[in-house]
Every structure is written in structure tokens, then in C-alpha cells.
Design an enzyme around this catalytic site. Structure first.
Site, PDB file in Angstrom:
ATOM      1  CD  GLU A 179      15.115  -3.647 -38.161  1.00 45.28           C
ATOM      2  OE1 GLU A 179      16.540  -2.987 -38.279  1.00 45.28           O
ATOM      3  OE2 GLU A 179      13.853  -3.527 -37.574  1.00 45.28           O
TER       4      GLU A 179
ATOM      5  CB  ALA B  17      30.172   7.989 -27.503  1.00 46.71           C
TER       6      ALA B  17
ATOM      7  CG  HIS C 143      30.194  26.313 -56.544  1.00 49.17           C
ATOM      8  ND1 HIS C 143      29.516  25.614 -55.856  1.00 49.17           N
ATOM      9  CD2 HIS C 143      31.318  26.246 -57.333  1.00 49.17           C
ATOM     10  CE1 HIS C 143      29.067  24.599 -57.629  1.00 49.17           C
ATOM     11  NE2 HIS C 143      30.166  24.874 -58.149  1.00 49.17           N
TER      12      HIS C 143
ATOM     13  N   GLY D  49      37.795   4.164 -20.809  1.00 49.61           N
ATOM     14  CA  GLY D  49      37.117   4.617 -21.908  1.00 49.61           C
ATOM     15  C   GLY D  49      36.101   3.981 -22.486  1.00 49.61           C
TER      16      GLY D  49
HETATM   17  P1  NAD Z   1      19.591  -0.083 -33.052  1.00 49.92           P
HETATM   18  O1  NAD Z   1      18.173  -0.010 -31.961  1.00 49.92           O
HETATM   19  O2  NAD Z   1      20.038   0.703 -33.220  1.00 49.92           O
HETATM   20  O3  NAD Z   1      19.311  -1.426 -34.032  1.00 49.92           O
HETATM   21  C1  NAD Z   1      18.766  -2.261 -34.410  1.00 49.92           C
HETATM   22  C2  NAD Z   1      17.534  -2.689 -34.518  1.00 49.92           C
HETATM   23  O4  NAD Z   1      17.332  -4.172 -34.241  1.00 49.92           O
HETATM   24  C3  NAD Z   1      16.214  -2.025 -34.795  1.00 49.92           C
HETATM   25  O5  NAD Z   1      16.003  -1.967 -36.131  1.00 49.92           O
HETATM   26  C4  NAD Z   1      14.970  -3.648 -34.568  1.00 49.92           C
HETATM   27  O6  NAD Z   1      14.127  -3.148 -35.250  1.00 49.92           O
HETATM   28  C5  NAD Z   1      15.744  -4.678 -34.826  1.00 49.92           C
HETATM   29  N1  NAD Z   1      15.565  -5.549 -34.072  1.00 49.92           N
HETATM   30  C6  NAD Z   1      14.937  -5.920 -32.961  1.00 49.92           C
HETATM   31  N2  NAD Z   1      15.245  -7.300 -32.968  1.00 49.92           N
HETATM   32  C7  NAD Z   1      15.124  -7.386 -33.831  1.00 49.92           C
HETATM   33  C8  NAD Z   1      14.592  -9.070 -34.749  1.00 49.92           C
HETATM   34  N3  NAD Z   1      14.114 -10.033 -33.568  1.00 49.92           N
HETATM   35  N4  NAD Z   1      14.796  -9.529 -35.208  1.00 49.92           N
HETATM   36  C9  NAD Z   1      15.573  -8.286 -36.607  1.00 49.92           C
HETATM   37  N5  NAD Z   1      15.938  -7.296 -36.077  1.00 49.92           N
HETATM   38  C10 NAD Z   1      15.134  -7.039 -34.798  1.00 49.92           C
HETATM   39  O7  NAD Z   1      20.558  -0.729 -32.347  1.00 49.92           O
HETATM   40  P2  NAD Z   1      22.935  -1.019 -32.735  1.00 49.92           P
HETATM   41  O8  NAD Z   1      22.213  -1.679 -33.553  1.00 49.92           O
HETATM   42  O9  NAD Z   1      22.041  -2.291 -31.611  1.00 49.92           O
HETATM   43  O10 NAD Z   1      22.990  -0.244 -31.704  1.00 49.92           O
HETATM   44  C11 NAD Z   1      22.844  -0.431 -30.216  1.00 49.92           C
HETATM   45  C12 NAD Z   1      23.363   1.101 -30.025  1.00 49.92           C
HETATM   46  O11 NAD Z   1      24.614   1.587 -29.952  1.00 49.92           O
HETATM   47  C13 NAD Z   1      22.128   2.102 -30.310  1.00 49.92           C
HETATM   48  O12 NAD Z   1      21.627   2.977 -29.508  1.00 49.92           O
HETATM   49  C14 NAD Z   1      23.287   3.278 -31.558  1.00 49.92           C
HETATM   50  O13 NAD Z   1      22.726   4.536 -31.321  1.00 49.92           O
HETATM   51  C15 NAD Z   1      24.501   2.557 -30.277  1.00 49.92           C
HETATM   52  N6  NAD Z   1      25.487   3.171 -31.605  1.00 49.92           N
HETATM   53  C16 NAD Z   1      25.576   4.325 -32.201  1.00 49.92           C
HETATM   54  C17 NAD Z   1      26.334   4.208 -33.675  1.00 49.92           C
HETATM   55  C18 NAD Z   1      26.906   5.480 -34.015  1.00 49.92           C
HETATM   56  O14 NAD Z   1      26.487   6.616 -33.324  1.00 49.92           O
HETATM   57  N7  NAD Z   1      27.119   5.263 -35.001  1.00 49.92           N
HETATM   58  C19 NAD Z   1      27.412   3.002 -33.866  1.00 49.92           C
HETATM   59  C20 NAD Z   1      27.050   2.165 -33.348  1.00 49.92           C
HETATM   60  C21 NAD Z   1      26.253   1.888 -32.222  1.00 49.92           C
END
Ligand code: NAD
Length: 459
Positions: free
Chosen positions: A200, A312, A436, A40
Site C-alpha cells: 500500500e 452501490a 445483552h 445489475g
Molecule cells: P480504494 O481507493 O479503496 O483503494 C485503493 C488503494 O490503493 C488506496 O489505499 C491507494 O492508496 C492504493 N494505491 C494507489 N496506487 C497505488 C500504488 N501505485 N501502489 C500501492 N498502492 C496504491 O480502491 P479499491 O480498493 O480498488 O476499490 C475501488 C472502489 O470500489 C472503492 O471506491 C471502494 O469503496 C469500492 N468497493 C467497495 C467495497 C465495499 O463497500 N465493501 C468493496 C469493494 C470495492
């Protein structure tokens, strides 16, 4: 050394790996699946499923807290995190058992251990050699950390793995990274009563999404008292028994109980024999063709180790694709832009296709956009959610991007992805009636606006 063989050998039993295993078995292939932890993978055990359970508990907390706005008297006495975690665990355990049963029912052999690629058709697990006609690499990803930030030490600096099972809700939390994980945890912790600040580096939250969506999300988070410090980096992190302290490039110093580092996930490709066997890596990711073939014949790669969206459902699709490719079915190449993206925060973000900026780069300035505000959507008003649906339309009239923000908009992504993936003409789609009152009507209204006949907004 003992030896076993199968038609297909898969390294990693997460979303990509088990999808490849099941589809290969459906196609009559014998399969050995090697997994060092639990079947998983991240999605089921540390990602999609447990975080969405947390987010659902958070939604219930918000409903209880705001019940009086809907005329319902409820006393909100706080969050019992032990019970939240037990609820989360029940879901994961049930799905895990179901998955084990499913894999078993297909006659897939699961080998529990850490595998290592030792040749173009071979994987070594402990002292056993497992060979196959094809090998699929599906070893997934892990949270990235930043140099100089001691994850785990002192317990105040955590990744999403630890954040998922924190024994108590932090009073104050700082989240480094305003991407998907950062935004989802900010949402959960704020709903559970924490004071949350997101830091961010890019100029806006969810910087990979359309700019309009970031604006709406930031506004909604401001209303929820979630602070977002954008366009700024962290220069120093220190912690002691009482707090973690974060110094920003702007000179600001923030204190909190917990710092969540959510700056992306890196591929699990080190010390697995990949490069030694000739599998080319680029910044740690496996280099593949669009048919997911690595640089070694008959070795394929799927999921988070392949550059692109780490989702996923992309892993599932790639696993199915590779199984069919191995079976000689020549499946259609997957269009990455057509993969839906949903962030399950409050409010949700859901998108498919090109952002406005990307569409203008591709099609020039004649790209058309329409943004329909959920203020005009009856169902969204009933739910007391705000947000928008934005359509990006190519000069040909075809929908090339759908971007949505608002509670429950994730459920609208099914229609949105059909519009994008079937290259539907917006004016044609505007003819279809939406029930609606539903939030789906917002998508219908945006299509009608593109067709020049908006109904619930003055054109
Ligand atoms: P992400 O790439 O989505 O976001 C990371 C963020 O951190 C970016 O916006 C980046 O600009 C920022 N960042 C990087 N270095 C930094 C720094 N030194 N200081 C401040 N900000 C900084 O990655 P994530 O949120 O860690 O997620 C990891 C992966 O897991 C992603 O690909 C995401 O799509 C996946 N994920 C998906 C879901 C979903 O589909 N709902 C949920 C959780 C995670």
C-alpha cells in the site's frame, strides 16, 4: 434510423441506473433503460454480491479450521474452489433473475446495447435513436491499472474482475493497494490458505478510514499472517511461466503466483459522447451540482461516474434522488458523509461520518473521542473476535463519526448511521438500553463513556 422515446432514458443498468428506473416508474414515468451487459452492473456481477459470497465461504473455512477452539471436532480438508464458484454463481443468478423480473414488472423497457449520448435528450444505440425528457448517465466504473503493468498478459497479473473467478487458490499472492478491494481479497485468500502480502502506497491499510481502525485491522491481519507493506510503491513488475515478481521502491523484491492490482476504480465515461454533448468531465468523472445535474440541462449523472464514494448503496440513493428530482419532488440533497461504509474482511470495518482527523479540521481541538475495545464486550469474546468501537463527538455533544472494527460489526452500522444522520446527542443516546449480550452493547458502552458513566470499562 428508428426512433423511440420515453419520459426518462437511462444509460447503464447498474445500481444507480436501475434504481433511477424503478423509482421513475413508481412515479408514473415511462422509462427506457439501456444496458450493454447485464442488468445489475458491477455490484451484482463483479462486485458486492459475488465478493461477499467468496467472503462467506472464507468465513466458513475459518470456522472449520478453528472449530476445535469452540469444542467442535471438524477435519478441514481444504477449499473446493469449483464448488465455491458454483455457490457464488447460484446467488448471482438468482438475484439477477429477480432483478429482471422486478424491472419487467414496472413496465421498464430494457434495450440491450451500447448507448452513446448524442444530444441533450438523445441516446443512440446501434442504429436506433432513443429520446427522453430527461437522460440519466449511470455508466459505472472499471478497475484502474498502472502504466507498465500488463493486466491479463500471462494470467498472473489480475484485477478484481479476474480475481473473482480464478480457477485455483494462489499459494502466494501479492495485492497492490490496501483499500477496500485489497483488504477484502487479502482476507479471502488468507482464509483459503494463501500466503498474502499487501503493498500500500499510503502509510496504513484502509487509509480513508480513521487511523485507530487501521491500527486494529493491521494488528488483526498480522495475527492472520497477512503481511502489509505500507508507505511503499511498486517500481517494476515482471512475470514468466512460474511466477510474478514485484520490485518495491524500498528495493525489496517479492515473488508470487498472482498479483492483484486493486488501486481504485476509474469512471466509464470515455467514448460515450459525454464531452461532445457538453457534459463537463473532471479527471474522467462527470461534474455535477449537488442535485446531480450535469452541465447539460436535463442530463443527470449517478453512481461511480460522480466523484465521491463508489458504493452501490450510494448509487441506489442517487438513482432514487434523480428520479424524484426529474419528477419535480425536490428531494433533500444527499449528505455523502452520512453514507455508511463497510469492508467485509475478517475482521470487518464499518464506519459513518467524520474520522477524528476530519472532525478536528472541522470543529477544532475540542472534539472528543472514545474508543471502546471489544475485549470488554461479552458477545465479541464469545465469537473470539477483537476490535473496537470509536465515537467521534463534536464540541456540541453530537455524534459526528462512528468507526468500528471486528467480526460482524458491519451489522451495527444501522444504529451508527442513525446516530450520525439524525445528529444525535451522545449523552441522550446513552440512555437507550442495548440487549445483552450483543455486539451492539459496545456502541452503547462507548456512548455511556462519552456521557461520563462507563459501565464495563473503568473510566
Ligand atoms: P480504494 O481507493 O479503496 O483503494 C485503493 C488503494 O490503493 C488506496 O489505499 C491507494 O492508496 C492504493 N494505491 C494507489 N496506487 C497505488 C500504488 N501505485 N501502489 C500501492 N498502492 C496504491 O480502491 P479499491 O480498493 O480498488 O476499490 C475501488 C472502489 O470500489 C472503492 O471506491 C471502494 O469503496 C469500492 N468497493 C467497495 C467495497 C465495499 O463497500 N465493501 C468493496 C469493494 C470495492
Amino acid at each position: 434510423m428508428s426512433h423511440r422515446s420515453a419520459d426518462v432514458v437511462i444509460l447503464g443498468g447498474g445500481s444507480g441506473g436501475y434504481a433511477a428506473a424503478i423509482r421513475s416508474a413508481e412515479l408514473g414515468r415511462s422509462v427506457i433503460l439501456v444496458e450493454e451487459n447485464e442488468l445489475g452492473g458491477t455490484c451484482l456481477h463483479q462486485g458486492c454480491i459475488p465478493t461477499k459470497a467468496l467472503l462467506h465461504s472464507a468465513e466458513v473455512a475459518d470456522s472449520a479450521r478453528t472449530a476445535s477452539q469452540f469444542g467442535i471436532d471438524v477435519t478441514f480438508d481444504g477449499v473446493d474452489l469449483e464448488k465455491v464458484l458454483s455457490y457464488q454463481n447460484t446467488i448471482v443468478t438468482r438475484l439477477h433473475k429477480g432483478l429482471q423480473g422486478l424491472v419487467d414488472s414496472y413496465g421498464i423497457t430494457v434495450v440491450n446495447g451500447r448507448g452513446r449520448l448524442v444530444g441533450p435528450n438523445g441516446v443512440e444505440v446501434d442504429d436506433e435513436l432513443i429520446t427522453g425528457g430527461a437522460v440519466v448517465l449511470a455508466t459505472g466504473s472499471s478497475p484502474k491499472t498502472l502504466p507498465g503493468i500488463g493486466i491479463g498478459i500471462g494470467g498472473r497479473v489480475v484485477t478484481s474482475d479476474q480475481a473473482l473467478v480464478l480457477p485455483s487458490v494462489p499459494k502466494k499472492a501479492i495485492i497492490l493497494g490496501g483499500g477496500v478491494i485489497g483488504v477484502e481479497f487479502a482476507s479471502v485468500w488468507a482464509s483459503f490458505g494463501a500466503s498474502v502480502t499487501i503493498v500500500e502506497a499510503m502509510p496504513r491499510l484502509v487509509p480513508n478510514e480513521d487511523e485507530t481502525i487501521s491500527k486494529y485491522l493491521e494488528r488483526a491481519f498480522r495475527r492472520r499472517k497477512i503481511t502489509a507493506k505500507t508507505g511503499v510503491r511498486v517500481t517494476e513488475v515482471t512475470q514468466d511461466a512460474d511466477a510474478v515478481s514485484v520490485t518495491l521502491g524500498s528495493g525489496d523484491i517479492l515473488d508470487a503466483d498472482v498479483l492483484l492490482v486493486a488501486v481504485g476504480r476509474g469512471p466509464n465515461t470515455a467514448s460515450m459522447g459525454y464531452e461532445e454533448t457538453g457534459v463537463m468531465l473532471d479527471k474522467g468523472f462527470v461534474v455535477t451540482s449537488d442535485r446531480l445535474r450535469t452541465t447539460v440541462p436535463n442530463v443527470f449523472a449517478v453512481g461511480d461516474i460522480v466523484p465521491g464514494l463508489q458504493l452501490a448503496h450510494r448509487g441506489f440513493q442517487q438513482g432514487i434522488f434523480v428520479a424524484e428530482e426529474i419528477a419535480g419532488l425536490r428531494p433533500d440533497v444527499i449528505d455523502e458523509t452520512g453514507i455508511p461504509r463497510v469492508t467485509y474482511s475478517h475482521p470487518e470495518v464499518a464506519a459513518v461520518g467524520l474520522t477524528e482527523t476530519a472532525a478536528r479540521e472541522k470543529f477544532g481541538e475540542n472534539v472528543e473521542t472514545v474508543t471502546y475495545d471489544l475485549a470488554g464486550n461479552g458477545k465479541s469474546q464469545i465469537l473470539k473476535t477483537s476490535g473496537a468501537v470509536k465515537l467521534v463527538v463534536a464540541p456540541t455533544g453530537v455524534v459526528v463519526g462512528v468507526h468500528m472494527v471486528g467480526d460482524r460489526v458491519g451489522e451495527l452500522i444501522g444504529e451508527a448511521q442513525l446516530l450520525y444522520n439524525f445528529e444525535v446527542d451522545a449523552a441522550q443516546a446513552a440512555k437507550f438500553v442495548h440487549a445483552h449480550p450483543t455486539q451492539g452493547e459496545a456502541l452503547g458502552e462507548a456512548l455511556m463513556a462519552v456521557a461520563g458513566k462507563p459501565l464495563h470499562v473503568h473510566g
